[in-house]
Design a protein around this motif. Structure first.
Motif, PDB file in Angstrom:
ATOM      1  N   ILE A 281     -13.153 165.905 -16.035  1.00 27.17           N
ATOM      2  CA  ILE A 281     -12.867 164.804 -15.114  1.00 27.17           C
ATOM      3  C   ILE A 281     -13.555 165.119 -13.797  1.00 27.17           C
ATOM      4  O   ILE A 281     -13.252 166.111 -13.136  1.00 27.17           O
ATOM      5  N   ASP A 282     -14.524 164.294 -13.453  1.00 28.33           N
ATOM      6  CA  ASP A 282     -15.268 164.452 -12.201  1.00 28.33           C
ATOM      7  C   ASP A 282     -15.446 163.045 -11.643  1.00 28.33           C
ATOM      8  O   ASP A 282     -16.270 162.275 -12.125  1.00 28.33           O
ATOM      9  N   VAL A 283     -14.647 162.710 -10.651  1.00 28.61           N
ATOM     10  CA  VAL A 283     -14.603 161.325 -10.181  1.00 28.61           C
ATOM     11  C   VAL A 283     -14.762 161.287  -8.666  1.00 28.61           C
ATOM     12  O   VAL A 283     -14.220 162.129  -7.944  1.00 28.61           O
ATOM     13  N   PHE A 284     -15.542 160.305  -8.223  1.00 32.42           N
ATOM     14  CA  PHE A 284     -15.772 160.091  -6.797  1.00 32.42           C
ATOM     15  C   PHE A 284     -15.088 158.797  -6.370  1.00 32.42           C
ATOM     16  O   PHE A 284     -15.267 157.755  -7.016  1.00 32.42           O
ATOM     17  N   LEU A 285     -14.309 158.869  -5.328  1.00 34.15           N
ATOM     18  CA  LEU A 285     -13.596 157.719  -4.791  1.00 34.15           C
ATOM     19  C   LEU A 285     -14.341 157.238  -3.555  1.00 34.15           C
ATOM     20  O   LEU A 285     -14.447 157.960  -2.557  1.00 34.15           O
ATOM     21  N   LEU A 286     -14.898 156.042  -3.650  1.00 38.52           N
ATOM     22  CA  LEU A 286     -15.704 155.475  -2.568  1.00 38.52           C
ATOM     23  C   LEU A 286     -14.793 154.581  -1.729  1.00 38.52           C
ATOM     24  O   LEU A 286     -14.323 153.545  -2.209  1.00 38.52           O
ATOM     25  N   MET A 287     -14.602 154.949  -0.489  1.00 40.15           N
ATOM     26  CA  MET A 287     -13.589 154.289   0.326  1.00 40.15           C
ATOM     27  C   MET A 287     -14.117 153.147   1.180  1.00 40.15           C
ATOM     28  O   MET A 287     -13.382 152.580   1.983  1.00 40.15           O
ATOM     29  N   GLY A 288     -15.387 152.801   1.046  1.00 38.14           N
ATOM     30  CA  GLY A 288     -15.882 151.668   1.812  1.00 38.14           C
ATOM     31  C   GLY A 288     -15.871 151.948   3.310  1.00 38.14           C
ATOM     32  O   GLY A 288     -16.400 152.955   3.754  1.00 38.14           O
ATOM     33  N   PRO A 289     -15.250 151.057   4.119  1.00 36.79           N
ATOM     34  CA  PRO A 289     -14.349 149.981   3.704  1.00 36.79           C
ATOM     35  C   PRO A 289     -15.036 148.666   3.346  1.00 36.79           C
ATOM     36  O   PRO A 289     -14.388 147.775   2.807  1.00 36.79           O
ATOM     37  N   THR A 290     -16.349 148.509   3.613  1.00 34.89           N
ATOM     38  CA  THR A 290     -17.019 147.262   3.257  1.00 34.89           C
ATOM     39  C   THR A 290     -17.796 147.466   1.967  1.00 34.89           C
ATOM     40  O   THR A 290     -18.045 148.600   1.526  1.00 34.89           O
ATOM     41  N   ALA A 291     -18.210 146.351   1.356  1.00 39.89           N
ATOM     42  CA  ALA A 291     -19.025 146.446   0.148  1.00 39.89           C
ATOM     43  C   ALA A 291     -20.306 147.213   0.415  1.00 39.89           C
ATOM     44  O   ALA A 291     -20.727 148.068  -0.379  1.00 39.89           O
ATOM     45  N   PHE A 292     -20.946 146.933   1.559  1.00 45.50           N
ATOM     46  CA  PHE A 292     -22.194 147.621   1.874  1.00 45.50           C
ATOM     47  C   PHE A 292     -21.966 149.110   2.107  1.00 45.50           C
ATOM     48  O   PHE A 292     -22.846 149.929   1.822  1.00 45.50           O
ATOM     49  N   ASP A 293     -20.788 149.478   2.592  1.00 44.13           N
ATOM     50  CA  ASP A 293     -20.459 150.899   2.722  1.00 44.13           C
ATOM     51  C   ASP A 293     -20.373 151.555   1.344  1.00 44.13           C
ATOM     52  O   ASP A 293     -20.869 152.672   1.150  1.00 44.13           O
ATOM     53  N   THR A 294     -19.752 150.884   0.387  1.00 46.98           N
ATOM     54  CA  THR A 294     -19.645 151.475  -0.949  1.00 46.98           C
ATOM     55  C   THR A 294     -21.020 151.613  -1.595  1.00 46.98           C
ATOM     56  O   THR A 294     -21.288 152.595  -2.291  1.00 46.98           O
ATOM     57  N   PHE A 295     -21.909 150.646  -1.380  1.00 48.91           N
ATOM     58  CA  PHE A 295     -23.260 150.761  -1.923  1.00 48.91           C
ATOM     59  C   PHE A 295     -23.970 151.988  -1.342  1.00 48.91           C
ATOM     60  O   PHE A 295     -24.644 152.733  -2.059  1.00 48.91           O
ATOM     61  N   LYS A 296     -23.807 152.201  -0.040  1.00 55.11           N
ATOM     62  CA  LYS A 296     -24.428 153.367   0.600  1.00 55.11           C
ATOM     63  C   LYS A 296     -23.803 154.666   0.098  1.00 55.11           C
ATOM     64  O   LYS A 296     -24.490 155.676  -0.083  1.00 55.11           O
ATOM     65  N   GLN A 297     -22.499 154.638  -0.118  1.00 51.94           N
ATOM     66  CA  GLN A 297     -21.820 155.838  -0.603  1.00 51.94           C
ATOM     67  C   GLN A 297     -22.300 156.204  -2.007  1.00 51.94           C
ATOM     68  O   GLN A 297     -22.559 157.378  -2.298  1.00 51.94           O
ATOM     69  N   PHE A 298     -22.451 155.201  -2.874  1.00 48.91           N
ATOM     70  CA  PHE A 298     -22.946 155.471  -4.224  1.00 48.91           C
ATOM     71  C   PHE A 298     -24.389 155.973  -4.170  1.00 48.91           C
ATOM     72  O   PHE A 298     -24.771 156.890  -4.904  1.00 48.91           O
ATOM     73  N   ALA A 299     -25.196 155.380  -3.294  1.00 47.84           N
ATOM     74  CA  ALA A 299     -26.586 155.813  -3.144  1.00 47.84           C
ATOM     75  C   ALA A 299     -26.667 157.215  -2.544  1.00 47.84           C
ATOM     76  O   ALA A 299     -27.569 157.986  -2.869  1.00 47.84           O
ATOM     77  N   GLN A 300     -25.736 157.548  -1.671  1.00 50.53           N
ATOM     78  CA  GLN A 300     -25.684 158.894  -1.106  1.00 50.53           C
ATOM     79  C   GLN A 300     -25.512 159.931  -2.214  1.00 50.53           C
ATOM     80  O   GLN A 300     -26.022 161.042  -2.127  1.00 50.53           O
ATOM     81  N   LEU A 301     -24.819 159.533  -3.283  1.00 45.36           N
ATOM     82  CA  LEU A 301     -24.591 160.432  -4.404  1.00 45.36           C
ATOM     83  C   LEU A 301     -25.727 160.392  -5.416  1.00 45.36           C
ATOM     84  O   LEU A 301     -26.192 161.442  -5.873  1.00 45.36           O
ATOM     85  N   THR A 302     -26.191 159.192  -5.781  1.00 45.18           N
ATOM     86  CA  THR A 302     -27.107 159.049  -6.920  1.00 45.18           C
ATOM     87  C   THR A 302     -28.511 158.608  -6.536  1.00 45.18           C
ATOM     88  O   THR A 302     -29.381 158.532  -7.407  1.00 45.18           O
ATOM     89  N   GLY A 303     -28.761 158.301  -5.258  1.00 40.60           N
ATOM     90  CA  GLY A 303     -30.088 157.888  -4.825  1.00 40.60           C
ATOM     91  C   GLY A 303     -30.206 156.385  -4.685  1.00 40.60           C
ATOM     92  O   GLY A 303     -29.391 155.621  -5.203  1.00 40.60           O
ATOM     93  N   THR A 304     -31.243 155.956  -3.981  1.00 43.00           N
ATOM     94  CA  THR A 304     -31.493 154.534  -3.772  1.00 43.00           C
ATOM     95  C   THR A 304     -32.541 154.021  -4.757  1.00 43.00           C
ATOM     96  O   THR A 304     -33.207 154.797  -5.452  1.00 43.00           O
ATOM     97  N   GLN A 305     -32.673 152.703  -4.794  1.00 43.11           N
ATOM     98  CA  GLN A 305     -33.683 152.077  -5.628  1.00 43.11           C
ATOM     99  C   GLN A 305     -35.083 152.525  -5.193  1.00 43.11           C
ATOM    100  O   GLN A 305     -35.418 152.474  -4.010  1.00 43.11           O
ATOM    101  N   ALA A 306     -35.887 152.980  -6.151  1.00 41.47           N
ATOM    102  CA  ALA A 306     -37.273 153.316  -5.835  1.00 41.47           C
ATOM    103  C   ALA A 306     -37.997 152.076  -5.319  1.00 41.47           C
ATOM    104  O   ALA A 306     -37.765 150.967  -5.805  1.00 41.47           O
ATOM    105  N   LEU A 307     -38.851 152.255  -4.318  1.00 38.13           N
ATOM    106  CA  LEU A 307     -39.643 151.135  -3.819  1.00 38.13           C
ATOM    107  C   LEU A 307     -40.721 150.816  -4.851  1.00 38.13           C
ATOM    108  O   LEU A 307     -41.608 151.633  -5.101  1.00 38.13           O
TER     109      LEU A 307
END
Length: 846
Positions: A281-307
């Motif tokens: 069990i390895d789980v990350f809880l993304l606390m936002g608080p906005t949708a755009f914050d959660t997108f950045k938090q997920f990207a902080q972990l897994t990377g952003t879309q390649a240009l």
């Protein structure tokens, strides 16, 4: 007890099955992220922990013990915005933000962890026989059943016994949840209490059905929950087969109102249960608080879309299969003859020598290099398919090398795993092995991949992996990978790793100078770093056009902005109206490819009568005119993790009427697309959740308060359009203001990153002045292109004069601008202004 004592993490030990100790670790990570890990404290062997998906091991922040009593520990973040209450018996974790419980873990007591056990004494004979041993002892028979499982005619021998894990999460105040692609389902995730759970297990499902929760080609174990004042996320980092159960209900809690203390109020609560076959069990809880914050938090972990390279945002023409070099040239010429732009033509499996990838059919493609040079002169590109299965043929160099080096996935007996696919008997490279990925990347070198050139790019298909005649048409779970991990543990990563190796190969062949383009069918969290995905083998039916929108919106939420659905449907023959509507939809989606099955009738855009050709031509040309805006959106996705294609609730998070809308979406902040009829008018309209949108066509709306950069006309391909001038569409809001951006670079290299060769501009309209300024002064890119035309939508009165000033000139001389004003539509058009894109200037209207 010193409550000010400093902790980097919390470790808790739990007993399961009365004897086995579990270690629980809780971390806070920079950026409102919390991590919960549960593993055996002393396992018989290491359990699988997903590598390579996280871009780096996250840096933990400090947690303080703020309260402690018997069986309860409360941890606080440094700024005390968040508190974690850990209860020991029963084990629970409650996450609070500013006194409000946002999420709790194991509140329903569904934590389970099948610990590793010694094997049964007679397992060896069981493996050899591959049949359940007949035994008079029922107890022994049940014991053996833990170590093997039958699926149809397939016997799955579990080398290390049962190892499943699971846990429940309660989302307080939430009744709208999204994510966990890929499924042919609605945007809003459904309750599963009365039906099947959502399954994350990458499979080749030809003609997947609508509204099913079965896993198809890709898996991203990310779930988002939204309510008007907060968005939160759960990222379950596990690559084995995973099930997700969802249950939403109303919970009655005491009212906080002083006047209604005796009353009860119903508060929504969504329970989400994750269950995986193996791993930890390895789980990350993304606390936002906005949708755009959660997108950045997920990207902080897994990377952003390649240009992506600019050409890949153009239109792609594909079919299984274009027959030969003459067919390719004829289709290419057809686009020119009918004045339809396109950038890439694709070749499916029939272009190879007997389904041997990295080769050419010597009869059909006698001079592939010459064919590519022909496309290069037309400023177009070629994409070829490279599937993971490798034909068993000792005379095939790729097979012989991999065989000699031991690079194939093994079966449970240590032999090369062999399955049936397009070439017949096939073996599968073990992409989980870094050495194999390096070797595979080397195959794309020009000296190795004969007759390939730098306009050739790659399509990874069948990489779930697809195995004909296999259990569920995929690899057996007891196949063995690098470091002796079973396939059950790495299954959902297989396509992720192939795309990674392919993208690296394309970069390496250019000595690190050129951006790759790789399309993959199978994907996982983090696949956005390597290219594009699509929704797989859809069908030429209206229902598949409709479901494509929530599918793509869900994939975008999971960090993968570069995605699309096969225009027209891969399977079957679309009626002309369906094909036309699909082109109109695809023109406003991130990845835009027409594709069809070999059994489908030919459907190049000019084969359905002149009227339909005109409509399709206009849709594709609109896509090309829109490319400056679309490319800017991809730059935002690349740098700020903002999804290109967005559900309405992301842009209007307080408007509950948008929370389940799935037939309309935003392209960035400024453009709204809706399934509907084709019109071609300017009209100011109002929506209950929007400040004001201007209706353009298809139907497409421009949001009030925005500036959209466009090209003034479409070219034959993106490369033909480099010097075409720009126009700005300015849609005013209720305050008569607007703002927008434009990003430009060379469209193909990494110079934007290494040499700051980019241009990033901002356009602002306020107090009747339209100005252009620089967003990032470090950008060094220059262009001769100009802004030639400005169209201002919603301008309230007829101007008396319009002047332009080039602010970079020392004298700041003002020049009169030619304009027209339509009193009926309130559209002001400024013509022939010729202001440099890379200069500061302003236009004053009086």
């Amino acid at each position: 007890s010193n409550f000010k004592k400093l902790f980097l993490s919390l470790q808790v030990y739990l007993f399961v099955c009365s004897q086995v100790l579990l270690q629980v670790e809780i971390y806070e990570i920079e950026g409102n992220i919390f991590r919960l890990k549960i593993d055996e404290a002393s396992p018989l062997r290491a359990r699988y922990k997903v590598p390579d998906v996280l871009i780096k091991e996250p840096t933990t922040k400090r947690l303080f013990i703020s309260h402690k009593e018997a069986g309860i520990l409360v941890l606080s973040s440094v700024n005390e915005d968040y508190k974690l209450q850990v209860t020991s018996n029963p084990f629970q974790v409650e996450l609070q933000s500013k006194g409000e419980t946002v999420m709790s873990m194991n509140s329903n007591g569904l934590l389970y962890f099948e610990h590793l056990q010694p094997p049964p004494s007679d397992r060896k004979s069981t493996v050899q026989n591959e049949e359940a041993a007949s035994d008079s002892s029922k107890e022994k028979q049940e014991d053996l059943g833990l170590w093997q499982e039958k699926f149809g005619n397939f016997l799955d021998i579990k080398a290390h016994g049962p190892t499943s894990v699971g846990m429940d999460f309660s989302l307080h105040g939430y009744d709208h949840v999204y994510g966990i692609p890929q499924h042919t389902e609605t945007l809003l995730l459904k309750n599963t209490s009365d039906g099947d759970a959502y399954r994350l297990y990458n499979l080749d499902i030809f003609g997947h059905k609508i509204h099913e929760k079965i896993g198809i080609y890709g898996s991203v174990p990310l779930l988002l929950a939204h309510k008007p004042n907060r968005t939160s996320g759960i990222f379950w980092l596990n690559s084995s087969e995973t099930l997700v159960d969802i249950s939403t209900k109303a919970v009655h809690t005491p009212s906080r109102s002083a006047a209604e203390t005796a009353k009860q109020r119903a508060v929504p609560l969504t329970d989400v249960r994750w269950m995986s076959e193996s791993g930890i069990i390895d789980v990350f809880l993304l606390m936002g608080p906005t949708a755009f914050d959660t997108f950045k938090q997920f990207a902080q972990l897994t990377g952003t879309q390649a240009l992506p390279p600019l050409f890949s945002l153009g239109y792609h023409q594909c079919r299984w299969n274009y027959e030969d070099e003459q067919d390719v040239k004829a289709v290419d010429a057809g686009f020119d003859a009918h004045d339809i732009p396109y950038d890439v033509i694709w070749l499916d499996i029939e272009h190879t020598d007997g389904k041997r990838y990295f080769t050419w059919d010597k009869q059909k493609f006698q001079n592939p290099r010459k064919m590519q040079e022909h496309l290069r002169k037309k400023k177009r590109k070629l994409v070829v398919i490279v599937d993971p299965h490798i034909k068993v043929d000792p005379s095939y160099t790729l097979y012989a090398q991999a065989k000699e080096k031991g690079y194939f996935v093994k079966d449970r007996n240590g032999q090369d795993f062999e399955g049936i696919s397009w070439p017949g008997p096939s073996c599968y490279p073990d992409f989980t092995n870094p050495e194999v990925r390096k070797w595979y990347a080397d195959q794309f070198a020009f000296k190795t991949y004969k007759a390939s050139t730098n306009i050739l790019f790659v399509w990874n298909d069948m990489n779930e992996p697809s195995v004909f005649k296999g259990a569920e048409l995929t690899m057996q779970k007891d196949a063995v990978h690098y470091n002796n991990w079973e396939h059950r543990e790495v299954h959902n990563l297989y396509g992720f790793y192939q795309q990674m190796a392919t993208a690296e190969g394309l970069i390496r062949r250019s000595s690190g100078k050129e951006r790759p383009f790789v399309l993959t069918r199978s994907f996982f969290a983090g696949s956005q770093k390597y290219g594009a995905v699509w929704t797989g083998d859809n069908t030429a039916d209206w229902s598949y056009l409709k479901i494509s929108i929530p599918m793509l919106l869900t994939i975008n939420m999971a960090g993968i902005s570069f995605c699309g659905a096969d225009v027209g449907g891969f399977i079957g023959d679309p009626e002309p109206e369906l094909l036309v509507r699909w082109y109109q939809a695809g023109a406003y989606q991130p990845f835009f490819r027409g594709h069809s099955n070999m059994e489908s009738k030919r459907r190049e855009p000019w084969l359905f009568g002149e009227k339909n050709t005109q409509i399709i031509r206009r849709a594709i040309r609109e896509r090309y005119v829109l490319l400056p805006y679309l490319y800017t959106l991809f730059y935002r996705a690349h740098t700020a993790a903002e999804p290109v294609m967005r559900s309405l609730w992301i842009e209007f998070p307080e408007k509950m009427e948008t929370f389940d809308v799935e037939n309309e979406y935003m392209l960035g902040k400024q453009v709204s697309y809706s399934l509907g009829f084709d019109l071609n008018i300017f009209e100011v309209v109002w929506k209950p959740f929007c400040p004001g949108f201007v209706f353009l066509q298809i139907p497409v709306f421009q949001r009030g308060g925005t500036v959209i950069p466009l090209k003034t006309t479409a070219g034959k391909s993106t490369e033909w359009m480099i010097d075409i001038s720009y126009e700005l569409h300015v849609a005013l809001d209720t305050e008569a203001c607007a703002i927008g951006e434009l990003y430009i670079d060379d469209g193909h290299s990494f110079q934007y990153l290494h040499k700051k060769q980019f241009l990033y501009r901002k356009f602002t309209f306020c107090k009747n002045i339209l100005s252009s300024s620089c967003i990032d002064e470090s950008g060094q890119y220059h262009t001769t292109c100009v802004v030639e035309r400005v169209i201002i939508l919603g301008f309230g009165k007829h101007p008396t004069s319009v002047t332009q000033t080039l602010l970079s000139c020392s004298d700041g001389k003002k020049t009169e601008v030619v304009f027209t004003y339509d009193t009926k539509t309130s559209v002001l058009t400024l013509e022939n202004i010729a202001l440099s894109v890379d200069a500061d200037w302003e236009i004053c209207i009086s």
